[in-house]
Design a protein around this motif. Structure first.
Motif, PDB file in Angstrom:
ATOM      1  N   VAL A  29       0.874  -1.211   0.083  1.00  0.00           N
ATOM      2  CA  VAL A  29      -0.087   0.141  -0.056  1.00  0.00           C
ATOM      3  C   VAL A  29       0.692   1.236   0.086  1.00  0.00           C
ATOM      4  CG1 VAL A  29      -2.014   1.529   1.214  1.00  0.00           C
ATOM      5  CG2 VAL A  29      -1.964  -1.260   1.244  1.00  0.00           C
ATOM      6  N   LEU A  30       0.828   2.154  -0.792  1.00  0.00           N
ATOM      7  CA  LEU A  30       1.469   3.312  -1.158  1.00  0.00           C
ATOM      8  C   LEU A  30       1.129   4.296  -0.102  1.00  0.00           C
ATOM      9  CD1 LEU A  30       3.594   5.123  -2.661  1.00  0.00           C
ATOM     10  CD2 LEU A  30       1.684   5.561  -4.103  1.00  0.00           C
ATOM     11  N   GLU A  31       1.901   4.871   0.827  1.00  0.00           N
ATOM     12  CA  GLU A  31       1.505   5.656   1.974  1.00  0.00           C
ATOM     13  C   GLU A  31       1.087   7.082   1.306  1.00  0.00           C
ATOM     14  OE1 GLU A  31       4.381   6.170   4.890  1.00  0.00           O
ATOM     15  OE2 GLU A  31       4.589   4.042   5.105  1.00  0.00           O
ATOM     16  N   PRO A  32       0.141   7.605   1.699  1.00  0.00           N
ATOM     17  CA  PRO A  32      -0.252   9.176   1.283  1.00  0.00           C
ATOM     18  C   PRO A  32       0.675  10.165   1.349  1.00  0.00           C
ATOM     19  CG  PRO A  32      -1.299   8.864   3.257  1.00  0.00           C
ATOM     20  CD  PRO A  32      -0.469   7.530   2.975  1.00  0.00           C
ATOM     21  N   ALA A  33       0.477  11.486   0.348  1.00  0.00           N
ATOM     22  CA  ALA A  33       1.513  12.381   0.546  1.00  0.00           C
ATOM     23  C   ALA A  33       1.465  13.181   1.889  1.00  0.00           C
ATOM     24  CB  ALA A  33       0.969  13.096  -0.542  1.00  0.00           C
ATOM     25  N   THR A  34       2.661  13.393   2.049  1.00  0.00           N
ATOM     26  CA  THR A  34       2.769  14.337   3.314  1.00  0.00           C
ATOM     27  C   THR A  34       3.372  15.748   2.845  1.00  0.00           C
ATOM     28  OG1 THR A  34       5.174  13.265   3.623  1.00  0.00           O
ATOM     29  CG2 THR A  34       3.360  12.075   4.651  1.00  0.00           C
ATOM     30  N   GLN A  35       3.905  15.703   1.645  1.00  0.00           N
ATOM     31  CA  GLN A  35       4.602  17.147   1.537  1.00  0.00           C
ATOM     32  C   GLN A  35       3.689  17.903   0.296  1.00  0.00           C
ATOM     33  OE1 GLN A  35       8.744  16.336   0.064  1.00  0.00           O
ATOM     34  NE2 GLN A  35       9.088  15.142   1.919  1.00  0.00           N
ATOM     35  N   GLY A  36       4.176  19.159   0.257  1.00  0.00           N
ATOM     36  CA  GLY A  36       3.281  20.005  -0.638  1.00  0.00           C
ATOM     37  C   GLY A  36       1.934  20.197  -0.443  1.00  0.00           C
ATOM     38  N   TRP A  37       1.272  20.576  -1.508  1.00  0.00           N
ATOM     39  CA  TRP A  37      -0.020  20.855  -1.601  1.00  0.00           C
ATOM     40  C   TRP A  37      -0.982  19.146  -1.384  1.00  0.00           C
ATOM     41  CZ3 TRP A  37      -2.897  18.405  -5.446  1.00  0.00           C
ATOM     42  CH2 TRP A  37      -2.302  18.021  -6.564  1.00  0.00           C
ATOM     43  N   ARG A  38      -0.223  18.235  -1.982  1.00  0.00           N
ATOM     44  CA  ARG A  38      -0.789  17.021  -2.058  1.00  0.00           C
ATOM     45  C   ARG A  38      -0.801  16.638  -0.557  1.00  0.00           C
ATOM     46  NH1 ARG A  38       0.079  13.453  -6.745  1.00  0.00           N
ATOM     47  NH2 ARG A  38       0.468  14.736  -8.546  1.00  0.00           N
ATOM     48  N   GLY A  39       0.254  16.919   0.333  1.00  0.00           N
ATOM     49  CA  GLY A  39       0.046  16.437   1.725  1.00  0.00           C
ATOM     50  C   GLY A  39      -0.732  17.487   2.488  1.00  0.00           C
ATOM     51  N   ALA A  40      -1.006  18.643   2.124  1.00  0.00           N
ATOM     52  CA  ALA A  40      -1.982  19.423   2.478  1.00  0.00           C
ATOM     53  C   ALA A  40      -3.300  18.878   2.527  1.00  0.00           C
ATOM     54  CB  ALA A  40      -1.715  20.880   2.064  1.00  0.00           C
ATOM     55  N   LEU A  41      -3.797  18.473   1.189  1.00  0.00           N
ATOM     56  CA  LEU A  41      -4.722  17.958   0.972  1.00  0.00           C
ATOM     57  C   LEU A  41      -5.131  16.690   1.842  1.00  0.00           C
ATOM     58  CD1 LEU A  41      -5.231  18.604  -2.811  1.00  0.00           C
ATOM     59  CD2 LEU A  41      -6.466  19.796  -0.803  1.00  0.00           C
ATOM     60  N   THR A  42      -4.201  15.787   1.950  1.00  0.00           N
ATOM     61  CA  THR A  42      -4.250  14.593   2.553  1.00  0.00           C
ATOM     62  C   THR A  42      -4.419  14.834   4.101  1.00  0.00           C
ATOM     63  OG1 THR A  42      -2.551  13.562   1.207  1.00  0.00           O
ATOM     64  CG2 THR A  42      -2.998  12.459   3.581  1.00  0.00           C
ATOM     65  N   LEU A  91      -6.301  17.268   4.972  1.00  0.00           N
ATOM     66  CA  LEU A  91      -7.699  17.804   5.279  1.00  0.00           C
ATOM     67  C   LEU A  91      -8.651  16.541   4.760  1.00  0.00           C
ATOM     68  CD1 LEU A  91      -7.306  21.161   3.337  1.00  0.00           C
ATOM     69  CD2 LEU A  91      -7.712  20.956   5.860  1.00  0.00           C
ATOM     70  N   GLY A  92      -8.050  15.405   4.732  1.00  0.00           N
ATOM     71  CA  GLY A  92      -8.959  14.303   4.452  1.00  0.00           C
ATOM     72  C   GLY A  92      -9.163  13.745   3.133  1.00  0.00           C
ATOM     73  N   ILE A  93      -8.457  14.383   2.131  1.00  0.00           N
ATOM     74  CA  ILE A  93      -8.471  14.187   0.838  1.00  0.00           C
ATOM     75  C   ILE A  93      -7.331  13.305   0.290  1.00  0.00           C
ATOM     76  CG2 ILE A  93      -8.938  14.814  -1.657  1.00  0.00           C
ATOM     77  CD1 ILE A  93     -10.133  17.335  -0.639  1.00  0.00           C
ATOM     78  N   ARG A  94      -7.291  11.971   0.407  1.00  0.00           N
ATOM     79  CA  ARG A  94      -6.086  11.070   0.228  1.00  0.00           C
ATOM     80  C   ARG A  94      -5.655  11.580  -1.070  1.00  0.00           C
ATOM     81  NH1 ARG A  94      -4.129   6.193   2.545  1.00  0.00           N
ATOM     82  NH2 ARG A  94      -2.653   5.144   0.952  1.00  0.00           N
ATOM     83  N   MET A  95      -4.216  11.884  -1.249  1.00  0.00           N
ATOM     84  CA  MET A  95      -3.474  12.126  -2.327  1.00  0.00           C
ATOM     85  C   MET A  95      -2.177  11.215  -2.185  1.00  0.00           C
ATOM     86  SD  MET A  95      -5.121  14.279  -3.992  1.00  0.00           S
ATOM     87  CE  MET A  95      -4.139  15.146  -5.153  1.00  0.00           C
ATOM     88  N   ASN A  96      -2.080  10.815  -3.737  1.00  0.00           N
ATOM     89  CA  ASN A  96      -0.674  10.250  -3.753  1.00  0.00           C
ATOM     90  C   ASN A  96       0.513  10.899  -3.564  1.00  0.00           C
ATOM     91  OD1 ASN A  96      -1.855   7.544  -3.800  1.00  0.00           O
ATOM     92  ND2 ASN A  96      -1.967   7.440  -6.098  1.00  0.00           N
TER      93      ASN A  96
END
Length: 478
Positions: free
Chosen positions: A176-189, A191-196
């Protein structure tokens, strides 16, 4: 004069375990090293002994090894030159025979008679002395005819087969690929919106994975450039900090200057003034099997934030001692008993005895250079010298990692033209080295590296990322 088995120390404790399921491991002082697989148990044994020989070569002395495999167990003496002596060995087959009770007529198992047809009559057993009846005679003997259907079925029916369990696996799901933690993708993650993660974050994760590895046996890194001011000491500090922080492996930075180096000036000082000369003087005690690991703290200076230790060079202003090749051997033997990773700073004389012996112990060569012509030329000459020596030295040169740092002089002026020239020069020098070494990494200017003690957390994020890439390039060579 040879070494008798009774003179070989039992430290460190070494076990070579080969299992009948096709796996093996070598355990050194409690640390397990997986043995590369082979096509047979003998291949596993050979690969396990190769790891033990490597340990003997690292310690530069014979070692004892307890062996355990499906055929038996015992003890060997393994020498650095691949010579192997057997101290004891007990075969499991011999032991089972010795322990098994004597067979009596009452314990003999009855014979099992196999039949190919349930309808065919069972022939009477012939006495052992009776000769077999010739086919021509057998055909003429009266008796019931053979059952052709049963005979044909017995011949044509294939024997049942089974596949090996090694040929399959139920683990078919991708990790399983862990969700993003950096940049805007991390910010969306968050906020509850899972981003790669982005490609940049995936690249950073791969570098972290690389520097977090534990390798079988100790590894030695030599940081060299015959020109002063080439960024050797900051390179030693940064590589040590990153490898220690991420891998958790015991790491020491060693100032292998023939007289007085500057590594002690750029790092945190402990509660004592001891140096490499004190460690060499106490080597017999430190190599004793009865000495515990904490005793090394008397001679090294721990970096509380970056989690590595520093072995300083002699800083006595009145001293005139120059470290010899033999003393490098002694210090290296001590340090590789207590540390997994040894990062060596160096002086500027490639002909010095301690410099050349350092190269003998090196697994990975690192050549730092600032983006100034004379530093780059000195780096080239350093690599050329090693390549001309052939063998191990030339292999180190071909697989070297060159780390190019932007010039500090241009940064101090803060001129736009000067900054551009500095970047262009760094790029030119980096491209110039690329055809001749394994990897070239560029490091941006950072004021935290210019003066005073160096701390990883004091660096700018871009500089931290660049040094992580440099450390991953180094670790790739292990």
């Amino acid at each position: 004069m040879g070494t008798s088995p009774t003179q070989v120390m039992a430290f460190p404790s070494i076990k070579a375990i080969v299992r009948d399921n096709g796996t093996a491991e070598v355990v050194v002082a409690g640390n397990s090293r997986i043995v590369p697989a082979g096509e047979s148990l003998q291949d596993l044994r050979n690969n396990a002994l190769a790891l033990v020989v490597g340990e003997a070569q690292t310690l530069q002395r014979p070692v004892r090894v307890q062996i355990e495999d499906p055929e038996g167990h015992g003890e060997l003496i393994v020498h650095p030159d691949n010579k192997i002596e057997s101290v004891s060995y007990e075969s499991r087959t011999a032991r089972r025979r010795a322990e098994a009770p004597a067979t009596t007529p009452e314990t003999v198992a009855p014979a099992v008679i196999e039949t190919t047809s349930l309808t065919a009559p069972e022939p009477a057993p012939q006495p052992a002395e009776t000769a077999p009846v010739p086919a021509a005679v057998a055909d003429s003997q009266p008796g019931p005819p053979a059952a052709p259907e049963a005979t044909e079925a017995a011949v044509e029916e294939p024997a049942p087969t089974r596949r090996s369990l090694k040929e399959t696996s139920f683990l078919v799901s991708a990790p399983v690929l862990e969700p993003a933690t950096q940049g805007w993708r991390g910010a969306l993650t968050r906020l509850g919106i899972r981003m790669n993660p982005s490609d940049e974050e995936l690249s950073e994760r791969e570098d972290i994975r690389t520097v977090s590895q534990h390798w079988p046996g100790p590894r030695t890194i030599a940081v060299v450039n015959r020109k002063g001011g080439a960024n050797k000491t900051p390179t030693v500090v940064m590589l040590s900090a990153i490898l220690a922080r991420y891998s958790g492996a015991a790491t020491v930075a060693w100032d292998n200057n023939e007289s007085q180096g500057t590594l002690g000036w750029r790092t945190e000082k402990g509660s004592h003034d001891r140096s490499v000369l004190d460690l060499i003087d106490s080597s017999t005690e430190l190599l004793s099997p009865s000495t515990n690991a904490a005793e090394i703290a008397k001679f090294v200076h721990h970096q509380t934030a970056d989690k590595f230790d520093v072995l300083r060079s002699d800083e006595n202003e009145e001293g005139d001692h120059e470290v010899t090749a033999e003393e490098v051997d002694i210090a290296h033997q001590v340090l590789t008993r207590y540390y997994r990773l040894v990062v060596m700073d160096s002086g500027n004389t490639a002909r010095a005895a301690n410099w050349r012996r350092m190269i003998d112990h090196t697994n990975q060569l690192v050549v730092p250079v600032t983006a100034i012509e004379d530093r780059a030329e000195a780096a080239r000459l350093t690599l050329q010298t090693l390549e001309s020596r052939g063998g191990h030295d030339a292999e180190l040169a071909r697989n070297a990692v060159v780390i190019v740092s932007e010039s500090t002089d241009a940064k101090r002026s803060m001129s736009g033209d000067a900054l551009k020239r500095a970047k262009d020069e760094a790029e030119r020098i980096a491209k110039g080295f690329e055809p001749f070494v394994r990897t070239v990494v560029r490091i941006p200017y950072d004021p935290a590296l210019v003066n005073g003690p160096i701390r990883y957390e004091a660096l700018q994020p871009a500089t931290q990322r660049a040094w992580l890439a440099a450390a991953a390039a180094v670790a790739d060579g292990f």
